[in-house]
Structures are given as C-alpha cells and as structure tokens.
Design a protein around this motif. Structure first.
Motif, PDB file in Angstrom:
ATOM      1  N   UNK A  71       1.224 -19.539   9.904  1.00  0.00           N
ATOM      2  CA  UNK A  71       0.562 -19.965   8.669  1.00  0.00           C
ATOM      3  C   UNK A  71       0.357 -18.813   7.685  1.00  0.00           C
ATOM      4  N   UNK A  72       0.822 -17.618   8.040  1.00  0.00           N
ATOM      5  CA  UNK A  72       0.656 -16.462   7.169  1.00  0.00           C
ATOM      6  C   UNK A  72      -0.707 -15.807   7.255  1.00  0.00           C
ATOM      7  N   UNK A  73      -1.502 -16.191   8.250  1.00  0.00           N
ATOM      8  CA  UNK A  73      -2.863 -15.667   8.344  1.00  0.00           C
ATOM      9  C   UNK A  73      -2.910 -14.175   8.662  1.00  0.00           C
ATOM     10  N   UNK A  74      -2.013 -13.685   9.511  1.00  0.00           N
ATOM     11  CA  UNK A  74      -1.999 -12.246   9.815  1.00  0.00           C
ATOM     12  C   UNK A  74      -1.713 -11.458   8.544  1.00  0.00           C
ATOM     13  N   UNK A  75      -0.748 -11.913   7.762  1.00  0.00           N
ATOM     14  CA  UNK A  75      -0.435 -11.254   6.488  1.00  0.00           C
ATOM     15  C   UNK A  75      -1.668 -11.272   5.572  1.00  0.00           C
ATOM     16  N   UNK A  76      -2.361 -12.389   5.514  1.00  0.00           N
ATOM     17  CA  UNK A  76      -3.548 -12.491   4.664  1.00  0.00           C
ATOM     18  C   UNK A  76      -4.630 -11.509   5.106  1.00  0.00           C
ATOM     19  N   UNK A  77      -4.812 -11.348   6.404  1.00  0.00           N
ATOM     20  CA  UNK A  77      -5.810 -10.407   6.917  1.00  0.00           C
ATOM     21  C   UNK A  77      -5.426  -8.972   6.558  1.00  0.00           C
ATOM     22  N   UNK A  87      -6.464   2.764  -0.461  1.00  0.00           N
ATOM     23  CA  UNK A  87      -6.380   3.896  -1.377  1.00  0.00           C
ATOM     24  C   UNK A  87      -6.134   5.218  -0.671  1.00  0.00           C
ATOM     25  N   UNK A  88      -5.795   5.157   0.588  1.00  0.00           N
ATOM     26  CA  UNK A  88      -5.454   6.350   1.363  1.00  0.00           C
ATOM     27  C   UNK A  88      -4.324   5.977   2.317  1.00  0.00           C
ATOM     28  N   UNK A  89      -3.619   6.958   2.863  1.00  0.00           N
ATOM     29  CA  UNK A  89      -2.576   6.627   3.847  1.00  0.00           C
ATOM     30  C   UNK A  89      -3.186   5.918   5.051  1.00  0.00           C
ATOM     31  N   UNK A  90      -2.471   4.925   5.562  1.00  0.00           N
ATOM     32  CA  UNK A  90      -2.907   4.194   6.754  1.00  0.00           C
ATOM     33  C   UNK A  90      -1.758   4.208   7.756  1.00  0.00           C
ATOM     34  N   UNK A  91      -2.079   4.579   8.974  1.00  0.00           N
ATOM     35  CA  UNK A  91      -1.091   4.665  10.050  1.00  0.00           C
ATOM     36  C   UNK A  91      -1.216   3.455  10.969  1.00  0.00           C
ATOM     37  N   UNK A  92      -0.099   3.073  11.560  1.00  0.00           N
ATOM     38  CA  UNK A  92      -0.089   2.002  12.552  1.00  0.00           C
ATOM     39  C   UNK A  92       0.871   2.358  13.671  1.00  0.00           C
ATOM     40  N   UNK A  93       0.705   1.682  14.789  1.00  0.00           N
ATOM     41  CA  UNK A  93       1.667   1.684  15.883  1.00  0.00           C
ATOM     42  C   UNK A  93       2.232   0.265  15.914  1.00  0.00           C
ATOM     43  N   UNK A  94       3.399   0.067  15.334  1.00  0.00           N
ATOM     44  CA  UNK A  94       3.992  -1.268  15.295  1.00  0.00           C
ATOM     45  C   UNK A  94       4.817  -1.513  16.547  1.00  0.00           C
ATOM     46  N   UNK A  95       4.754  -2.738  17.058  1.00  0.00           N
ATOM     47  CA  UNK A  95       5.740  -3.093  18.078  1.00  0.00           C
ATOM     48  C   UNK A  95       7.090  -3.133  17.379  1.00  0.00           C
ATOM     49  N   UNK A  97       9.477  -5.254  17.322  1.00  0.00           N
ATOM     50  CA  UNK A  97       9.864  -6.517  16.680  1.00  0.00           C
ATOM     51  C   UNK A  97       9.120  -6.767  15.374  1.00  0.00           C
ATOM     52  N   UNK A  98       8.021  -6.054  15.116  1.00  0.00           N
ATOM     53  CA  UNK A  98       7.254  -6.283  13.891  1.00  0.00           C
ATOM     54  C   UNK A  98       7.494  -5.235  12.802  1.00  0.00           C
ATOM     55  N   UNK A  99       8.432  -4.332  13.022  1.00  0.00           N
ATOM     56  CA  UNK A  99       8.716  -3.301  12.013  1.00  0.00           C
ATOM     57  C   UNK A  99       9.070  -3.938  10.670  1.00  0.00           C
ATOM     58  N   UNK A 100       9.935  -4.937  10.667  1.00  0.00           N
ATOM     59  CA  UNK A 100      10.351  -5.576   9.409  1.00  0.00           C
ATOM     60  C   UNK A 100       9.162  -6.204   8.686  1.00  0.00           C
ATOM     61  N   UNK A 101       8.254  -6.841   9.430  1.00  0.00           N
ATOM     62  CA  UNK A 101       7.052  -7.425   8.837  1.00  0.00           C
ATOM     63  C   UNK A 101       6.234  -6.349   8.131  1.00  0.00           C
ATOM     64  N   UNK A 102       5.973  -5.237   8.816  1.00  0.00           N
ATOM     65  CA  UNK A 102       5.149  -4.195   8.220  1.00  0.00           C
ATOM     66  C   UNK A 102       5.838  -3.522   7.042  1.00  0.00           C
ATOM     67  N   UNK A 103       7.157  -3.434   7.065  1.00  0.00           N
ATOM     68  CA  UNK A 103       7.880  -2.875   5.923  1.00  0.00           C
ATOM     69  C   UNK A 103       7.623  -3.694   4.666  1.00  0.00           C
ATOM     70  N   UNK A 138       4.195   4.166  12.146  1.00  0.00           N
ATOM     71  CA  UNK A 138       4.493   3.879  10.748  1.00  0.00           C
ATOM     72  C   UNK A 138       3.345   4.376   9.875  1.00  0.00           C
ATOM     73  N   UNK A 139       3.668   4.596   8.598  1.00  0.00           N
ATOM     74  CA  UNK A 139       2.676   5.086   7.641  1.00  0.00           C
ATOM     75  C   UNK A 139       2.837   4.311   6.338  1.00  0.00           C
ATOM     76  N   UNK A 140       1.722   4.003   5.737  1.00  0.00           N
ATOM     77  CA  UNK A 140       1.719   3.364   4.412  1.00  0.00           C
ATOM     78  C   UNK A 140       0.963   4.270   3.465  1.00  0.00           C
ATOM     79  N   UNK A 141       1.645   4.691   2.418  1.00  0.00           N
ATOM     80  CA  UNK A 141       1.002   5.506   1.385  1.00  0.00           C
ATOM     81  C   UNK A 141       0.228   4.582   0.457  1.00  0.00           C
ATOM     82  N   UNK A 142      -0.793   5.105  -0.198  1.00  0.00           N
ATOM     83  CA  UNK A 142      -1.555   4.275  -1.144  1.00  0.00           C
ATOM     84  C   UNK A 142      -0.670   3.769  -2.269  1.00  0.00           C
ATOM     85  N   UNK A 143      -0.976   2.580  -2.753  1.00  0.00           N
ATOM     86  CA  UNK A 143      -0.283   2.031  -3.907  1.00  0.00           C
ATOM     87  C   UNK A 143      -1.012   2.509  -5.146  1.00  0.00           C
ATOM     88  N   UNK A 144      -0.465   3.526  -5.785  1.00  0.00           N
ATOM     89  CA  UNK A 144      -1.124   4.107  -6.957  1.00  0.00           C
ATOM     90  C   UNK A 144      -0.695   3.410  -8.238  1.00  0.00           C
TER      91      UNK A 144
END
Length: 147
Positions: A71-77, A87-95, A97-103, A138-144
């Motif tokens: 239902x897209x709930x994980x994406x919404x969360x 507003x800061x870099x956020x790190x994750x440990x992706x499984x 199979x979920x790399x494409x989702x997090x990208x 994985x790392x996500x840089x802030x969206x400036x």
C-alpha cells in the motif's frame, strides 16, 4: 478507512515495539530515537526509525506488517522521516533486495568504511563483508534544493 502519517510520541513507542515483534524484536530508545509511522484505521501499519548516534544519523526499522504491505506505507513512513530529519546525511543498512527502493528515495550505496564508526559497529558480526550478510551500506545526502 483513513490513514495518518506522523511522528509517534514517546508514549506510543510500545505500539512500534509491538509491530516490531514481527521484525527482529527491535526495541525503542526514546532519548536517542524518533519513530515515524503510518496508521491505517487507527492501527500502526508501518514504521521508520531515526537514531542519532554520536557520529552520525541512521534510519532503520522500515517495516510494514504483512497485512498492510503493498500500500506504499513504508515509503510514506520514510518520507515523513525525511521531511523531519533529512537536513543531514542519513545512513542505512539496506538488504540487497531493497537497494532499488532506497535509491528512489535518494540513498546511494557506499563502501562499508564510509559508515560512521558507531553505525558500522552494529554490523560487526559481518567481519567487513556486509554483502555476505545480505546488507549494503547506503547514504543519503540532505536535499538542499528544497524539493
């Protein structure tokens, strides 16, 4: 049914812990964490947890119970978490199979050595071979740009 996406109050953390019984039995730590959730008809359906470590920020516990998947709930969360904490870099440990989702949400794979030490230590059991443990840092840089 109505859905609501919001940050949980610390007194609601037991709701997340109950959901996480289906997800490795995670526990919440109110002073260092923020939990974002999607409620479906009043029931907590999905979560994403933000943890402040001494040397960086981490997201984990992105989880929807089987009843609410697709239902897209994980994406919404995750999007709620990013709105509040992005507003800061956020790190994750992706499984793997979920790399494409997090990208699609702005994360990019990084070498294990680029993880902050306190976050990397959570996966010390992989002995420098996170991919062998089905995990990709994985790392996500802030969206400036403001978008």
């Amino acid at each position: 049914m109505t859905t609501e996406t919001r940050e949980l109050k610390p007194e609601e953390f037991p709701l997340a812990e109950k959901l996480w019984e289906q997800y490795r039995g995670q526990k919440a730590n109110a002073p260092h964490e923020r939990i974002f959730g999607v409620f479906d008809g009043g029931s907590l359906a999905a979560t994403a947890r933000y943890t402040r470590h001494p040397d960086g920020a981490e997201m984990d516990c992105v989880f929807s119970s089987e009843k609410y998947r697709g239902k897209g709930y994980a994406r919404m969360a995750v999007e709620a978490l990013l709105q509040a904490c992005g507003l800061e870099p956020i790190f994750i440990h992706s499984t793997l199979v979920l790399i494409a989702f997090y990208k699609t949400l702005g994360w990019v794979p990084i070498p294990e050595e680029e993880l902050p030490q306190s976050i990397r230590e959570r996966f010390i059991f992989c002995f420098g071979e996170m991919q062998g443990c089905n995990v990709c840092p994985m790392k996500r840089e802030p969206d400036v740009s403001g978008s």
